[in-house]
Write a protein that holds these residues in place. Structure first.
Motif, mmCIF file in Angstrom:
data_model
loop_
_atom_site.group_PDB
_atom_site.id
_atom_site.type_symbol
_atom_site.label_atom_id
_atom_site.label_comp_id
_atom_site.label_asym_id
_atom_site.label_seq_id
_atom_site.Cartn_x
_atom_site.Cartn_y
_atom_site.Cartn_z
ATOM 1 N N ASP A 24 -5.549 2.219 5.559
ATOM 2 C CA ASP A 24 -6.225 0.964 5.213
ATOM 3 C C ASP A 24 -7.746 1.019 5.335
ATOM 4 O O ASP A 24 -8.417 -0.005 5.249
ATOM 5 C CB ASP A 24 -5.662 -0.184 6.054
ATOM 6 C CG ASP A 24 -5.863 0.032 7.550
ATOM 7 O OD1 ASP A 24 -6.225 1.154 7.968
ATOM 8 O OD2 ASP A 24 -5.648 -0.927 8.310
ATOM 9 N N ASP A 25 -8.304 2.208 5.512
ATOM 10 C CA ASP A 25 -9.770 2.347 5.538
ATOM 11 C C ASP A 25 -10.358 1.986 4.184
ATOM 12 O O ASP A 25 -9.792 2.338 3.141
ATOM 13 C CB ASP A 25 -10.183 3.801 5.824
ATOM 14 C CG ASP A 25 -10.073 4.182 7.281
ATOM 15 O OD1 ASP A 25 -9.740 3.321 8.113
ATOM 16 O OD2 ASP A 25 -10.313 5.375 7.578
ATOM 17 N N ASP A 29 -16.606 3.179 2.762
ATOM 18 C CA ASP A 29 -17.196 3.468 4.072
ATOM 19 C C ASP A 29 -17.203 4.965 4.388
ATOM 20 O O ASP A 29 -17.949 5.414 5.247
ATOM 21 C CB ASP A 29 -16.440 2.729 5.177
ATOM 22 C CG ASP A 29 -16.603 1.217 5.093
ATOM 23 O OD1 ASP A 29 -17.555 0.752 4.433
ATOM 24 O OD2 ASP A 29 -15.759 0.505 5.665
ATOM 25 N N HIS A 30 -16.386 5.728 3.687
ATOM 26 C CA HIS A 30 -16.343 7.183 3.865
ATOM 27 C C HIS A 30 -17.288 7.896 2.895
ATOM 28 O O HIS A 30 -17.338 9.125 2.878
ATOM 29 C CB HIS A 30 -14.919 7.708 3.667
ATOM 30 C CG HIS A 30 -14.004 7.380 4.802
ATOM 31 N ND1 HIS A 30 -14.029 8.047 6.009
ATOM 32 C CD2 HIS A 30 -13.034 6.432 4.927
ATOM 33 C CE1 HIS A 30 -13.112 7.538 6.816
ATOM 34 N NE2 HIS A 30 -12.497 6.556 6.185
ATOM 35 N N GLY A 31 -17.977 7.128 2.068
ATOM 36 C CA GLY A 31 -18.929 7.727 1.139
ATOM 37 C C GLY A 31 -18.431 7.869 -0.286
ATOM 38 O O GLY A 31 -19.095 8.491 -1.117
ATOM 39 N N LEU A 32 -17.272 7.306 -0.583
ATOM 40 C CA LEU A 32 -16.753 7.380 -1.948
ATOM 41 C C LEU A 32 -17.627 6.522 -2.854
ATOM 42 O O LEU A 32 -17.863 5.349 -2.571
ATOM 43 C CB LEU A 32 -15.299 6.898 -1.987
ATOM 44 C CG LEU A 32 -14.539 7.229 -3.260
ATOM 45 C CD1 LEU A 32 -14.337 8.739 -3.378
ATOM 46 C CD2 LEU A 32 -13.192 6.531 -3.265
ATOM 47 N N THR A 59 -9.519 -2.616 -4.711
ATOM 48 C CA THR A 59 -9.069 -2.430 -3.329
ATOM 49 C C THR A 59 -9.104 -0.943 -3.005
ATOM 50 O O THR A 59 -8.111 -0.238 -3.185
ATOM 51 C CB THR A 59 -7.635 -2.981 -3.128
ATOM 52 O OG1 THR A 59 -7.558 -4.297 -3.642
ATOM 53 C CG2 THR A 59 -7.268 -2.993 -1.656
ATOM 54 N N PRO A 60 -10.250 -0.457 -2.530
ATOM 55 C CA PRO A 60 -10.400 0.988 -2.292
ATOM 56 C C PRO A 60 -9.807 1.462 -0.970
ATOM 57 O O PRO A 60 -10.525 1.764 -0.015
ATOM 58 C CB PRO A 60 -11.913 1.183 -2.346
ATOM 59 C CG PRO A 60 -12.467 -0.122 -1.868
ATOM 60 C CD PRO A 60 -11.503 -1.173 -2.335
#
Length: 73
Positions: A24-25, A29-32, A59-60
């Motif tokens: 559910d991250d 926020d991870h740089g995608l 919804t990423p």
């Protein structure tokens, strides 16, 4: 396609360990970014999935993308 398959492909594009990405991250926020999302879209389309950038951008998360990909194959 399983959640692990989706997570592994995202991790490869981001060049990070798949273990760093929870179901559910928010992948942004991870740089995608949009360029990497389009790369994934093209890869999944080549494999027979019918997905669009806008669907993924809505919804990423690994969980949402796995659901979309399982419905589109």
């Amino acid at each position: 396609m399983t959640k692990d398959d989706v997570r592994d492909q995202i991790a490869a594009v981001l060049d990070i360990p798949a273990t760093e990405i929870a179901d559910d991250d928010n992948l942004l926020d991870h740089g995608l970014d949009s360029v990497r999302v389009m790369s994934l879209v093209e890869s999944w389309r080549a494999g027979g999935a019918s997905v669009a950038f806008v669907d993924l951008a809505e919804t990423p998360t690994v969980e949402a993308w796995t659901e979309l990909l399982s419905r589109s194959s």
